[in-house]
Write an enzyme that holds these catalytic residues in place. Structure first.
Site, PDB file in Angstrom:
ATOM      1  N   CYS A   8       0.849  -1.197   0.000  1.00 42.85           N
ATOM      2  CA  CYS A   8       0.000   0.000   0.000  1.00 42.85           C
ATOM      3  C   CYS A   8       0.889   1.253   0.000  1.00 42.85           C
ATOM      4  O   CYS A   8       1.565   1.506  -0.970  1.00 42.85           O
ATOM      5  CB  CYS A   8      -0.962  -0.048   1.191  1.00 42.85           C
ATOM      6  SG  CYS A   8      -2.214   1.249   1.172  1.00 42.85           S
ATOM      7  N   ASP A  49      -9.417  -3.250  -6.916  1.00 41.26           N
ATOM      8  CA  ASP A  49      -8.921  -2.239  -5.980  1.00 41.26           C
ATOM      9  C   ASP A  49      -9.622  -0.921  -6.287  1.00 41.26           C
ATOM     10  O   ASP A  49      -9.373  -0.308  -7.325  1.00 41.26           O
ATOM     11  CB  ASP A  49      -7.415  -2.100  -6.127  1.00 41.26           C
ATOM     12  CG  ASP A  49      -6.783  -1.236  -5.047  1.00 41.26           C
ATOM     13  OD1 ASP A  49      -7.454  -0.308  -4.555  1.00 41.26           O
ATOM     14  OD2 ASP A  49      -5.617  -1.501  -4.690  1.00 41.26           O
ATOM     15  N   HIS A  77      -7.998  -4.239  -2.823  1.00 41.57           N
ATOM     16  CA  HIS A  77      -6.814  -3.647  -2.211  1.00 41.57           C
ATOM     17  C   HIS A  77      -6.429  -4.464  -0.976  1.00 41.57           C
ATOM     18  O   HIS A  77      -7.272  -5.085  -0.347  1.00 41.57           O
ATOM     19  CB  HIS A  77      -7.105  -2.196  -1.814  1.00 41.57           C
ATOM     20  CG  HIS A  77      -5.902  -1.434  -1.390  1.00 41.57           C
ATOM     21  ND1 HIS A  77      -4.927  -1.039  -2.274  1.00 41.57           N
ATOM     22  CD2 HIS A  77      -5.498  -1.001  -0.167  1.00 41.57           C
ATOM     23  CE1 HIS A  77      -3.982  -0.383  -1.624  1.00 41.57           C
ATOM     24  NE2 HIS A  77      -4.308  -0.354  -0.339  1.00 41.57           N
TER      25      HIS A  77
END
Length: 291
Positions: free
Chosen positions: A167, A225, A260
């Protein structure tokens, strides 16, 4: 303009209070703001045959804490920088370091937000983001260089150097690949490629430095995502194709049904198949590029 701004002008002069940091317990427990935490599903890698725990990394006249894991046997080991999500170096990141050590690597995960605040103690993502958004890219690059120097004196073979991150850390992988001429390979897990700019703190994004990489990067992204549209992956591929040899050697794997944070085994977003496949691709990528 250089990828890096002048580091001295951006680094805070305040010292890190280790007593404050130790309250958080580096690598112990999960960050409060990461809730809901499915700790019963989290992978737990033991430390048998390893040397693990907190270390202190000198950065100029300052110091930062980091979690380090390496094989206990004598020798030097290829080095992997492990860059956390916005939640800092909590149990998940420490476990990732132990997984690398079990695979024969020297892994080090620095707490890169410690000068700006204690992300582990914050109860909401908003509070965490307020801290993380104040961290200059120049500071991060300097801290990572310091971790490489530290590893070189602690059993790490920094002539074989890789980086991976998740991330927020995935974005840093791309940035460090354009910064460090010592780096051999990087793997970015769902790091943003296009983001808002801050002329002092984050003056460039991965899309801006894609043509200037010193080491090839493998990008692992989720097709579902919601925060990273696939259009940005397409743009990044085009930018890489017009860059250095390392840029052109970079690749993407997109897991069509993954959201994600699909590698974060302590969160509901975890997708076992994609996470395990990505891990194997990462190890193969490092081997392919000499790490």
């Amino acid at each position: 303009m250089s990828v890096m701004l002048e580091i001295k002008s951006l680094l805070p002069e305040t010292k890190v209070d280790r007593r404050d940091f130790l309250r958080a317990g580096l690598g112990v427990g999960f960050a409060a703001a990461a809730a809901p935490v499915l700790s019963q599903n989290a992978i737990k890698t033991d430390s048998d045959g390893l040397v693990v725990g907190e270390v202190t990394v000198p950065v100029g006249n300052d110091k930062i804490p980091a979690y380090r894991a390496k094989p206990a046997k004598r020798g030097t080991f290829p080095t992997v920088l492990v860059i956390s999500e916005i939640f800092g170096v909590h149990e998940y990141i420490a476990d990732v370091c132990r997984r690398f050590a079990k695979a024969g690597y020297y892994a080090i995960a620095p707490e890169l937000f410690v000068r700006q605040g204690d992300v582990a103690s914050k109860g909401s993502v908003k509070e965490v983001v307020e801290i993380v958004s104040k961290v200059p890219d120049a500071q991060v690059m300097s801290d990572l260089d310091a971790c490489v120097a530290f590893a070189g004196g602690d059993g790490g073979n920094t002539a074989r150097l890789a980086i991976t991150g998740f991330c927020w850390g995935g974005r840093i992988v791309w940035m460090y690949a354009a910064h460090s001429k010592r780096l051999d390979a990087g793997v970015a897990w769902y790091g943003r490629l296009v983001n808002a700019y801050d002329p002092k703190l984050q003056p460039k994004n991965p899309i801006d430095i894609a043509d200037a990489l010193h080491a090839p990067v493998l990008g692992l992204y989720g097709g579902k995502d919601e925060g990273i549209p696939l259009e940005s992956v397409v743009r990044m591929k085009a930018a890489l194709a017009n860059g250095t040899a390392a840029s052109k050697a970079s690749e993407f794997t997109v897991y069509r049904d993954a959201p994600h944070a699909f590698h974060a085994d302590y969160r509901p977003t975890y997708r076992k198949d994609a996470a395990e496949d990505g891990w194997q691709r990462m190890l193969a990528w490092f081997k392919q590029h000499g790490v």
